[in-house]
Design an enzyme around this catalytic site. Sequence first.
Site, PDB file in Angstrom:
ATOM      1  N   ASP A  41       0.704  -1.226  -0.008  1.00 56.90           N
ATOM      2  CA  ASP A  41       0.096   0.024  -0.019  1.00 56.90           C
ATOM      3  C   ASP A  41       0.936   1.367  -0.072  1.00 56.90           C
ATOM      4  O   ASP A  41       1.898   1.290   0.937  1.00 56.90           O
ATOM      5  CB  ASP A  41      -0.974  -0.013   1.170  1.00 56.90           C
ATOM      6  CG  ASP A  41      -1.937   1.126   1.395  1.00 56.90           C
ATOM      7  OD1 ASP A  41      -2.739   1.241   0.718  1.00 56.90           O
ATOM      8  OD2 ASP A  41      -1.714   2.031   2.077  1.00 56.90           O
ATOM      9  N   GLU A  88       1.980  -0.151  -4.848  1.00 53.19           N
ATOM     10  CA  GLU A  88       1.198   0.612  -5.366  1.00 53.19           C
ATOM     11  C   GLU A  88       1.898   1.979  -5.588  1.00 53.19           C
ATOM     12  O   GLU A  88       2.345   2.634  -4.522  1.00 53.19           O
ATOM     13  CB  GLU A  88      -0.242   0.954  -4.290  1.00 53.19           C
ATOM     14  CG  GLU A  88      -1.111   2.117  -4.561  1.00 53.19           C
ATOM     15  CD  GLU A  88      -1.986   2.340  -3.587  1.00 53.19           C
ATOM     16  OE1 GLU A  88      -3.154   2.515  -3.907  1.00 53.19           O
ATOM     17  OE2 GLU A  88      -1.730   2.081  -2.341  1.00 53.19           O
TER      18      GLU A  88
END
Length: 780
Positions: A443, A480
């Site tokens: 993330d 990401e």
Amino acid sequence: MDSAASTNRSPLRPAAAATATARRSSSSVRPALPNRFPCSVAASRLGVAPGCGGGQFGKAQRFGSLRSTTARAQTGNAGRIVTEERESAMAGTEMPLKYSSGKASPLGVSQVESGLNFAIFSQHASSVTLCIKLPERGTKDEESEKVVEFALDCQKNKTGDIWHVSVEGLPTSGVLYGYRVNGPQGWEQGHRFDSNIILLDPYAKLVSGRNYFGLDKGPSQPFGTYDFDSSPFDWGADYQLPNLPETDLVIYEMNVRAFTADESSGLDPAVRGSYLGFIDKIPHLLELGVNAVELLPVFEFDELEFKRYPNPRDHMVNTWGYSTINFFAPMTRYASAGGGPLAASRELKQMVKALHKAGIEVILDVVYNHTNEADDANPYVTSFRGIDNKVYYMLDPKNNSQLLNFSGCGNTLNCNHPVVMELVLDSLRHWVKEYHIDGFRFDLASVLCRGPDGSPLDAPPLIREIAKDSVLSRCKIIAEPWDCGGLYLVGRFPNWDRWAEWNGKYRDDLRRFIKGDPGMKGVLATRVSGSADLYQVNQRKPHHGVNFIIAHDGFTLCDLVSYNLKHNDANGEGGRDGCNDNFSWNCGVEGETNDSNVLALRSRQMKNFHVALMISQGTPMMLMGDEYGHTRYGNNNSYGHDTCINNFQWGQLAERRYGHFRFFSEMIKFRQNHPILKRDRFLSKNDVTWHEDCWDNLESKFLAFTIHDHNSGGDIYLAFNAHDYSVDAVIPPAPQQKHWNRVVDTNLESPNDIAPEGVPLTGSGYRIAPFSSILLKASP
């Protein structure tokens, strides 16, 4: 800021309670801060160190270097430190405990010949006290159970920056533990020590706290715990890892709890939303055809973070899980029937084992960019901040050493500090070795590319070590590649030829073409060909681009074709949260409608998106629920809704099984059965023929091409028409001794919209309806 980066900024991420909106304005800058935490008058009169966050505690009974307190009322500092080995039988227990110096490695709790060894890192602490909550002793009130505390001697119980102690006489399971840590109080030097708070060990492998998801009852303070009694988990004599080639992956992004939490799952209430409940629904994944699940966070997280104090979001529950408490422990409240931390660990392994047996890999969405400890305006101290804030977090030396915020959640983990880097690597290795995890999606991974001062690094040490680590060598690693500070690295993420990336440009470009934006035809050709403009560098392959149109952030696929605007009022932030650049189109009516023409157009558009995703070179990823057309009613930031907004609706799946679901499932299987759609190299001129002569016409919204199969002649012809009128396409001749069969026409009603075996095509032309796509297969 790049528009794609803006699309993914974390207004999409829950912050610490009500401060999220303020944090995005100049008012989030805290004025000159005092040289200590704010404290209550009552605490000041007790003469204890001031503190905030965690629990506040009352007077303690002293036992030399040991003391016995209650977990409900503890404030006293550690007693007189002694350096000799000491034995004690505490009041209220007949358990004799013997303490010795212990050893510095490994961090966390480990078994040694003399008992159990506890080790914790803190570079700047002046004192560390081990706190042990003994097993149940006939009381139903866990909050009032006694806590035994031992103040570590910095001469005998410290090696370098590691504080350690060995304890003999403790049970080898069922014991809860934590630490009190004290040190310099200078806020402007970056310290946030508070010895009143019992802190969670960053290396705790299991975390004990509340057992039931979303219920504000039971002990709220997290404690570490351990289990050295249970036999090793039985993975089975015939157990094998799937070890799927990256070219073969079809990823299904999903939430463990939301998958089965709804009553429509048909499961017993005790297992809904649990790891065990997940196992019951694996046949659905097999029927759909996906072979990898990407799980939203399953590390221990605080789903009740919005309820710490009154605020506009205190009606919500953090159901997505981006509020990590600990990087080693599985989410306790995903255990069935409130089973607790040991059950959570065992049941997660059962889930992984069952998925592997079905040939499905498990990828974890991991959050190493921030923790649950919020910001400096509303600090919530549970672990890292109280242990050594200056090491674990990025600080701003120009602004009273306040926490830097590149995560959108109030704090940013200092990932490239050697100690924090080793913590992350140890965590990843633990999930691979203990739980047999197959990969990780990181993330806001651009945070991991920043130095301690937040500046971007060309060769981030942590990113390199993850790529080179021997334990992680079999794992898929996916970034990401952006963060909330504007570091947008799509196509530029430092990769060492191993890292894959969420391709945010694919998402935006596909959305814009399918909805009919002008000037997107050439870009669409680039994206479906594998985004060579981004990834054809060094030894990178098409599969290093993870193609997606929908993810947990933003609209669902149904909402993408049903709403022009976000509808986030239910989140409590006045509609200010969530991204504004959705590249969506409501097909003529905003939201729900009974208009059959609008509904038919929306259905075609969803199919068009899915066809494009499944025929693109690269790794496809879809979102849970899109296979039946899940709606969040226009909410594009649904992190806080533990309701039907996020929960899989099994009744709707049943209603649409033979229509929408069938199309999605058959399209996935078509991809899996045709290797030319998942090459391990970028397309050459000989691999594809573009049937175009108007690339420079910005008003052209029609793209047709043939992907060639040089081995068997099984060519595939594709055409996408984003015009609001029909296009008469000239179909090229099929390869020798082959003819064209129509497999897909999204304008046709089910079951004719997809015919896996193919319907013979007659003639050399095909009228392609407005906003539709076709797929032809060359067959004998």
